[in-house]
Design a protein around this motif. Sequence first.
Motif, PDB file in Angstrom:
ATOM      1  N   MET A   1       0.840  -1.175   0.000  1.00  7.47           N
ATOM      2  CA  MET A   1       0.000   0.000   0.000  1.00  7.47           C
ATOM      3  C   MET A   1       0.891   1.247   0.000  1.00  7.47           C
ATOM      4  SD  MET A   1      -3.135   0.748   2.457  1.00  7.47           S
ATOM      5  CE  MET A   1      -3.051   2.046   3.595  1.00  7.47           C
ATOM      6  N   GLU A   2       0.594   2.143  -0.870  1.00  2.00           N
ATOM      7  CA  GLU A   2       1.392   3.348  -1.013  1.00  2.00           C
ATOM      8  C   GLU A   2       0.840   4.451  -0.114  1.00  2.00           C
ATOM      9  OE1 GLU A   2       2.245   6.674  -4.449  1.00  2.00           O
ATOM     10  OE2 GLU A   2       1.511   4.708  -5.027  1.00  2.00           O
ATOM     11  N   ILE A   3       1.739   5.142   0.556  1.00  2.00           N
ATOM     12  CA  ILE A   3       1.338   6.258   1.411  1.00  2.00           C
ATOM     13  C   ILE A   3       1.462   7.535   0.607  1.00  2.00           C
ATOM     14  CG2 ILE A   3       1.903   7.607   3.454  1.00  2.00           C
ATOM     15  CD1 ILE A   3       2.930   5.059   4.736  1.00  2.00           C
ATOM     16  N   ARG A   4       0.395   8.274   0.547  1.00  2.00           N
ATOM     17  CA  ARG A   4       0.430   9.569  -0.118  1.00  2.00           C
ATOM     18  C   ARG A   4       0.735  10.604   0.958  1.00  2.00           C
ATOM     19  NH1 ARG A   4      -4.746   8.609  -3.940  1.00  2.00           N
ATOM     20  NH2 ARG A   4      -3.740   7.090  -5.287  1.00  2.00           N
ATOM     21  N   TRP A   5       1.926  11.142   0.889  1.00  2.00           N
ATOM     22  CA  TRP A   5       2.412  12.012   1.954  1.00  2.00           C
ATOM     23  C   TRP A   5       1.628  13.307   2.058  1.00  2.00           C
ATOM     24  CZ3 TRP A   5       4.808   9.739   5.596  1.00  2.00           C
ATOM     25  CH2 TRP A   5       5.553   8.592   5.328  1.00  2.00           C
ATOM     26  N   HIS A   6       1.109  13.805   0.955  1.00  2.00           N
ATOM     27  CA  HIS A   6       0.338  15.047   1.037  1.00  2.00           C
ATOM     28  C   HIS A   6      -0.986  14.801   1.777  1.00  2.00           C
ATOM     29  CE1 HIS A   6      -1.136  13.251  -2.732  1.00  2.00           C
ATOM     30  NE2 HIS A   6      -2.245  13.966  -2.549  1.00  2.00           N
ATOM     31  N   ILE A   7      -1.563  13.627   1.622  1.00  2.00           N
ATOM     32  CA  ILE A   7      -2.790  13.293   2.357  1.00  2.00           C
ATOM     33  C   ILE A   7      -2.464  13.097   3.842  1.00  2.00           C
ATOM     34  CG2 ILE A   7      -4.655  11.624   2.606  1.00  2.00           C
ATOM     35  CD1 ILE A   7      -4.920  13.229   0.073  1.00  2.00           C
ATOM     36  N   ALA A   8      -1.366  12.415   4.126  1.00  2.00           N
ATOM     37  CA  ALA A   8      -0.959  12.212   5.523  1.00  2.00           C
ATOM     38  C   ALA A   8      -0.662  13.551   6.191  1.00  2.00           C
ATOM     39  CB  ALA A   8       0.253  11.294   5.597  1.00  2.00           C
ATOM     40  N   ALA A   9       0.009  14.452   5.483  1.00  2.00           N
ATOM     41  CA  ALA A   9       0.309  15.776   6.033  1.00  2.00           C
ATOM     42  C   ALA A   9      -0.972  16.568   6.265  1.00  2.00           C
ATOM     43  CB  ALA A   9       1.243  16.538   5.100  1.00  2.00           C
ATOM     44  N   LEU A  10      -1.921  16.419   5.368  1.00  2.00           N
ATOM     45  CA  LEU A  10      -3.203  17.104   5.526  1.00  2.00           C
ATOM     46  C   LEU A  10      -3.948  16.598   6.759  1.00  2.00           C
ATOM     47  CD1 LEU A  10      -5.261  19.089   4.256  1.00  2.00           C
ATOM     48  CD2 LEU A  10      -6.232  17.120   3.076  1.00  2.00           C
ATOM     49  N   ILE A  11      -3.966  15.293   6.973  1.00  2.00           N
ATOM     50  CA  ILE A  11      -4.630  14.715   8.143  1.00  2.00           C
ATOM     51  C   ILE A  11      -3.949  15.175   9.427  1.00  2.00           C
ATOM     52  CG2 ILE A  11      -5.092  12.548   9.351  1.00  2.00           C
ATOM     53  CD1 ILE A  11      -5.546  11.300   6.547  1.00  2.00           C
ATOM     54  N   ILE A  12      -2.633  15.149   9.441  1.00  2.00           N
ATOM     55  CA  ILE A  12      -1.893  15.589  10.639  1.00  2.00           C
ATOM     56  C   ILE A  12      -2.133  17.082  10.879  1.00  2.00           C
ATOM     57  CG2 ILE A  12       0.416  15.955  11.576  1.00  2.00           C
ATOM     58  CD1 ILE A  12       1.185  13.299  10.139  1.00  2.00           C
ATOM     59  N   GLY A  13      -2.119  17.878   9.825  1.00  2.00           N
ATOM     60  CA  GLY A  13      -2.384  19.309   9.959  1.00  2.00           C
ATOM     61  C   GLY A  13      -3.778  19.591  10.505  1.00  2.00           C
ATOM     62  N   CYS A  14      -4.763  18.856  10.009  1.00  2.00           N
ATOM     63  CA  CYS A  14      -6.129  19.020  10.511  1.00  2.00           C
ATOM     64  C   CYS A  14      -6.220  18.629  11.983  1.00  2.00           C
ATOM     65  CB  CYS A  14      -7.106  18.184   9.694  1.00  2.00           C
ATOM     66  SG  CYS A  14      -7.396  18.825   8.040  1.00  2.00           S
ATOM     67  N   ALA A  15      -5.509  17.578  12.363  1.00  2.00           N
ATOM     68  CA  ALA A  15      -5.504  17.156  13.766  1.00  2.00           C
ATOM     69  C   ALA A  15      -4.892  18.232  14.654  1.00  2.00           C
ATOM     70  CB  ALA A  15      -4.748  15.842  13.912  1.00  2.00           C
ATOM     71  N   VAL A  16      -3.800  18.822  14.208  1.00  2.00           N
ATOM     72  CA  VAL A  16      -3.140  19.869  14.995  1.00  2.00           C
ATOM     73  C   VAL A  16      -4.041  21.100  15.113  1.00  2.00           C
ATOM     74  CG1 VAL A  16      -1.207  21.502  14.991  1.00  2.00           C
ATOM     75  CG2 VAL A  16      -0.806  19.081  14.518  1.00  2.00           C
TER      76      VAL A  16
END
Length: 108
Positions: A1-16
Amino acid sequence: MEIRWHIAALIIGCAVVTLIPRVLPLMILSKLRIPDMMIRWLDHVPIAVMGALLAQELLVSGGRVDPAGHLLELIAAVPAFLTAFLTKSLFATVIVGILTLIGLRILI
């Protein structure tokens, strides 16, 4: 499974961004000594917020006050309010309100 870093960064940013307004005031206020008068005043805030939300839901329709537009909801609110007053149970209040509204919609 490939991790899309821009999506992961978006999720982390929203959490913060979600965490900051919740945790920061808690951290600051936990260090302060709040006067008793303010504590007593803050005890009423949840009741006032719930009252405002209920009034808007039960009385406002299309941006203006229209109790007739929510007649069934107003009728169903009476036993729900009585249940809340007598039992102080959120679960019982919600169940009574839902069952009353279902019953009214079936009958009318």
